[in-house]
Design a protein around this motif. Structure first.
Motif, short mmCIF file in Angstrom:
data_model
loop_
_atom_site.label_atom_id
_atom_site.label_comp_id
_atom_site.label_asym_id
_atom_site.label_seq_id
_atom_site.Cartn_x
_atom_site.Cartn_y
_atom_site.Cartn_z
N GLN A 277 1.03 -1.20 0.03
CA GLN A 277 0.02 -0.02 -0.06
C GLN A 277 0.79 1.13 0.10
O GLN A 277 0.62 2.29 -0.67
N GLU A 278 1.97 1.19 0.59
CA GLU A 278 2.71 2.44 0.74
C GLU A 278 3.45 2.72 -0.53
O GLU A 278 3.65 3.68 -1.05
N LEU A 279 3.63 1.74 -1.31
CA LEU A 279 4.37 1.65 -2.70
C LEU A 279 3.25 2.17 -3.75
O LEU A 279 3.62 2.49 -4.97
N GLY A 280 1.94 1.93 -3.34
CA GLY A 280 0.92 2.43 -4.36
C GLY A 280 0.60 1.25 -4.93
O GLY A 280 -0.18 1.40 -6.06
N TYR A 281 0.85 -0.06 -4.60
CA TYR A 281 0.10 -1.19 -5.32
C TYR A 281 -0.63 -2.09 -4.58
O TYR A 281 -0.75 -2.09 -3.31
N SER A 282 -1.49 -2.81 -5.29
CA SER A 282 -2.00 -4.04 -4.59
C SER A 282 -1.16 -5.23 -4.47
O SER A 282 -0.19 -5.40 -4.99
N MET A 283 -1.62 -5.98 -3.53
CA MET A 283 -0.92 -7.12 -3.32
C MET A 283 -0.73 -7.86 -4.50
O MET A 283 0.17 -8.79 -4.81
N GLU A 284 -1.65 -8.00 -5.50
CA GLU A 284 -1.80 -8.61 -6.74
C GLU A 284 -0.79 -8.01 -7.72
O GLU A 284 -0.07 -8.82 -8.41
N ASP A 285 -0.62 -7.01 -7.65
CA ASP A 285 0.28 -6.33 -8.48
C ASP A 285 1.96 -6.63 -8.08
O ASP A 285 2.67 -6.89 -8.72
N ILE A 286 1.81 -6.57 -6.59
CA ILE A 286 3.24 -7.09 -6.13
C ILE A 286 3.65 -8.72 -6.53
O ILE A 286 4.71 -8.87 -6.93
N ILE A 287 2.54 -9.47 -6.58
CA ILE A 287 2.79 -10.74 -6.96
C ILE A 287 3.29 -10.86 -8.58
O ILE A 287 4.12 -11.69 -8.86
N ILE A 288 2.73 -10.15 -9.26
CA ILE A 288 2.74 -10.29 -10.82
C ILE A 288 4.38 -9.69 -10.92
O ILE A 288 5.04 -10.20 -11.47
N ILE A 289 4.78 -8.44 -10.14
CA ILE A 289 6.03 -8.02 -10.23
C ILE A 289 6.94 -9.01 -9.75
O ILE A 289 8.18 -9.29 -10.44
N ALA A 290 6.86 -9.70 -8.74
CA ALA A 290 7.44 -10.64 -8.14
C ALA A 290 7.83 -11.89 -8.96
O ALA A 290 9.03 -12.57 -8.99
N SER A 291 6.76 -12.21 -9.61
CA SER A 291 6.75 -13.41 -10.74
C SER A 291 7.87 -12.92 -11.93
O SER A 291 8.30 -13.97 -12.25
N GLU A 380 9.57 -10.39 -1.38
CA GLU A 380 10.06 -9.27 -0.61
C GLU A 380 11.11 -8.13 -1.57
O GLU A 380 11.22 -6.88 -1.14
N ALA A 381 11.77 -8.74 -2.44
CA ALA A 381 12.47 -7.78 -3.46
C ALA A 381 11.31 -6.81 -4.20
O ALA A 381 11.72 -5.75 -4.44
N ALA A 382 10.26 -7.44 -4.66
CA ALA A 382 9.35 -6.50 -5.36
C ALA A 382 8.88 -5.49 -4.45
O ALA A 382 8.44 -4.30 -4.71
N LEU A 383 8.93 -5.79 -3.05
CA LEU A 383 8.36 -4.74 -2.25
C LEU A 383 9.72 -3.76 -1.67
O LEU A 383 9.21 -2.91 -1.08
N ASN A 384 10.87 -4.22 -1.82
CA ASN A 384 11.98 -3.47 -1.51
C ASN A 384 12.94 -3.50 -2.47
O ASN A 384 14.00 -4.02 -2.54
N PRO A 385 12.68 -2.59 -3.57
CA PRO A 385 13.62 -2.51 -4.50
C PRO A 385 14.79 -1.76 -4.35
O PRO A 385 14.96 -1.03 -3.14
N ALA A 386 16.09 -1.98 -4.86
CA ALA A 386 17.10 -1.10 -4.78
C ALA A 386 17.21 0.43 -4.91
O ALA A 386 16.36 0.72 -5.90
#
Length: 423
Positions: A277-291, A380-386
Motif C-alpha cells: 500500500q505504501e508503494l501504491g500497489y495492490s498485493m496482486e500487483d506485487i505478486i505479478i512484479i515478483a513473478s 520481498e524484492a518486489a516490495l523493497n527495490p534497490a
C-alpha cells in the motif's frame, strides 16, 4: 246323506246354523285359520345372513391384499435404502460431481448425491448420515458440530459402489489411501508444471486439479476475490506457493490446492500488505512484479536491482510504456502454449496480446497476471527495490547482470559484454 251333506263333511265344516236369511254361509272361527306369510318376505330374511358373510370374506381378502402390497413396498424401499448405504448392487460407473462453494450441512450434501443419481432414498440417507457422523464423522468433535470441517468444494469422481459413507468421506476431502508422497516445488514453477508433477506422482486427477484452480472459491485473503478471467490462462497462477509438501495418493484436488494457498496466505504477512500500500500497489500487483523478478533474476542477489528497474519503468509509462522483458512472452509461448489442448478456450497467440511486455509490445505496464509462482525472496524484492535509477538490464552467458540508465548506455554494454544478443 245327500251330496250337500257329503261335501260339508269333506271340508271339515260342522253343519251348524250359520246361514243368514239369504242362505249365505258365515265362518265364525276365522281367527283359527293362520294366513300364509308372504314368500317374498321370507326369502329376504333367509338371504340376509348369506350377504353379510360374503361381505365379510371380501373385506378380509382386501385387507390381506393391502397388507401384502404395503409389505412389498416397504421391503423394496428397505432394500433400496440399504443399497444406497452399502452399495450391494451398485455399479462402478463414475459420475462427476462438482461444486464451487463449501457445503456445511449433511442435507445439502445428500441432496447433491441424489440430484446426480447416486442415491435414491435421500431422506433415509440423511438420517443415516447424521447418525453416523454424530458418532464418528469428521464434522463432529466431542459431540460438537464444526462447520469448518464441511464438504470441500471441488470436482469429485464418485460412484454408487463407494456407498453413501464413502462418497461423503470423499467430499470431505478425506483420502481413501494412507500412502503419502513428499514433493518439492521450487520457486518459479508455473501452474501447468505443478499440475503435471502432482499427476505424475498420482496425487490427484489432472482435470479435477485444473477445474478446482479455475472455479473453486477459497477464503484465503490473497485469492478470496479472484475470479476466472478470459485474459489469464490460470486463475491461481502466482498463488501456488512454492515449498515442500506431503500429499496422500488419491487426495482430493481441493485439499491439494488448499495446501498451497494456505501456506502462501500464512507466509505473506500483514507487513507485506502494508508495504504494498505504501508503494501504491495492490498485493496482486506485487505478486505479478515478483513473478517477473523470479523469472528474470539469475539468483537472489540480483532480485532487488531488477525490482528497481521494473519500478522505475512502471513509474514512467510515458517514456517507458513497456517493461521490456522477454520472460512474460516466454511464459505464454513455452509454458502455457504446450499445455493448451484443442478444446481450450483460447490459443497462445490470444494470451500474448495481454502478456507480451517486450519493447515492441502494446501492453502498457504490467501483464494481466503473474507468469509463475514466485518465492518469498522475490516477493520481498518486489516490495523493497534497490536504490537505483537504471531503466535497462541484461545478462551475459554466465548469468552476470548489467544495468544501464539510458538506451545508448544499454546498447554500448551489450556490444561490449554480450554482442551475441545483437545478432
Amino acid at each position: 246323506m245327500d251330496n250337500n251333506d257329503f261335501n260339508l263333511e269333506e271340508t271339515g265344516i260342522n253343519p251348524v246354523d250359520t246361514a243368514g236369511n239369504d242362505n249365505d254361509v258365515y265362518f265364525s272361527n276365522v281367527s283359527a285359520s293362520k294366513p300364509e306369510k308372504p314368500k317374498a318376505a321370507a326369502a329376504v330374511k333367509k338371504a340376509s345372513p348369506k350377504n353379510k358373510k360374503g361381505q365379510s370374506v371380501a373385506g378380509t381378502y382386501v385387507f390381506f391384499i393391502v397388507v401384502i402390497v404395503l409389505s412389498m413396498i416397504l421391503s423394496v424401499y428397505a432394500v433400496m435404502c440399504m443399497n444406497d448405504v452399502l452399495a450391494i448392487t451398485k455399479t462402478n460407473s463414475t459420475v462427476t460431481v462438482s461444486y464451487t462453494e463449501q457445503i456445511n450441512d449433511i442435507d445439502t450434501a445428500v441432496d447433491l448425491l441424489a440430484d446426480n443419481g447416486l442415491i435414491k432414498c435421500k431422506n433415509f440417507c440423511k438420517l443415516f448420515a447424521k447418525f453416523r457422523e454424530s458418532q464418528v464423522g469428521p464434522q463432529y468433535r466431542n459431540g460438537v458440530y464444526n462447520e469448518e470441517l464441511g464438504y470441500e468444494p471441488g470436482v469429485y469422481y464418485l460412484s454408487g459402489k463407494m456407498g453413501l459413507e464413502g462418497m461423503l468421506q470423499a467430499m470431505h476431502g478425506n483420502t481413501t489411501s494412507a500412502e503419502t508422497v513428499h514433493l518439492t516445488f521450487p520457486e518459479g514453477l508455473t501452474v501447468p508444471e505443478i499440475v503435471d508433477k502432482l499427476v505424475a506422482n498420482e496425487v490427484c486427477d489432472k482435470a479435477a486439479l485444473l477445474s478446482v484452480i479455475e472455479t473453486v472459491e477459497f477464503s484465503y485473503s490473497l485469492v478470496s476475490n479472484r475470479q476466472a478471467d478470459e485474459k489469464v490462462p490460470y486463475r491461481l497462477e502466482g498463488y501456488m506457493f512454492p515449498d515442500t509438501y506431503d500429499f496422500y495418493v488419491g487426495e482430493s484436488a481441493s485439499s491439494v490446492v488448499k495446501k498451497f494457498l494456505s501456506n502462501g496466505d500464512a507466509r505473506i504477512t500483514e507487513e507485506h500488505r502494508k508495504k504494498a500500500q505504501e508503494l501504491g500497489y495492490s498485493m496482486e500487483d506485487i505478486i505479478i512484479i515478483a513473478s517477473i523478478i523470479q523469472m528474470e533474476a539469475g539468483d537472489d542477489d540480483q532480485m532487488e536491482e531488477i525490482s528497481a528497474i521494473l519500478h522505475n519503468r512502471l513509474s514512467d509509462t510515458v517514456n517507458y510504456a513497456s517493461l521490456g522483458c522477454d520472460s512474460t512472452s516466454d511464459y505464454i509461448k513455452n509454458k502455457v502454449g504446450p499445455s493448451l489442448s484443442s478444446t481450450s478456450a483460447h490459443t497462445a497467440d490470444y494470451y500474448l496480446k495481454y502478456y507480451n511486455t517486450h519493447n515492441s509490445s502494446k501492453v502498457v505496464g504490467l501483464p494481466e497476471g503473474p507468469i509463475c509462482n514466485p518465492g518469498l525472496a522475490a516477493i520481498e524484492a518486489a516490495l523493497n527495490p534497490a536504490d537505483s535509477d537504471a531503466y535497462f538490464f541484461f545478462h551475459d552467458r554466465d548469468g552476470n547482470i548489467y544495468t544501464a540508465k539510458t538506451n545508448s548506455e544499454f546498447n554500448e554494454k551489450v556490444a561490449t559484454y554480450a554482442p551475441y544478443l545483437l545478432a
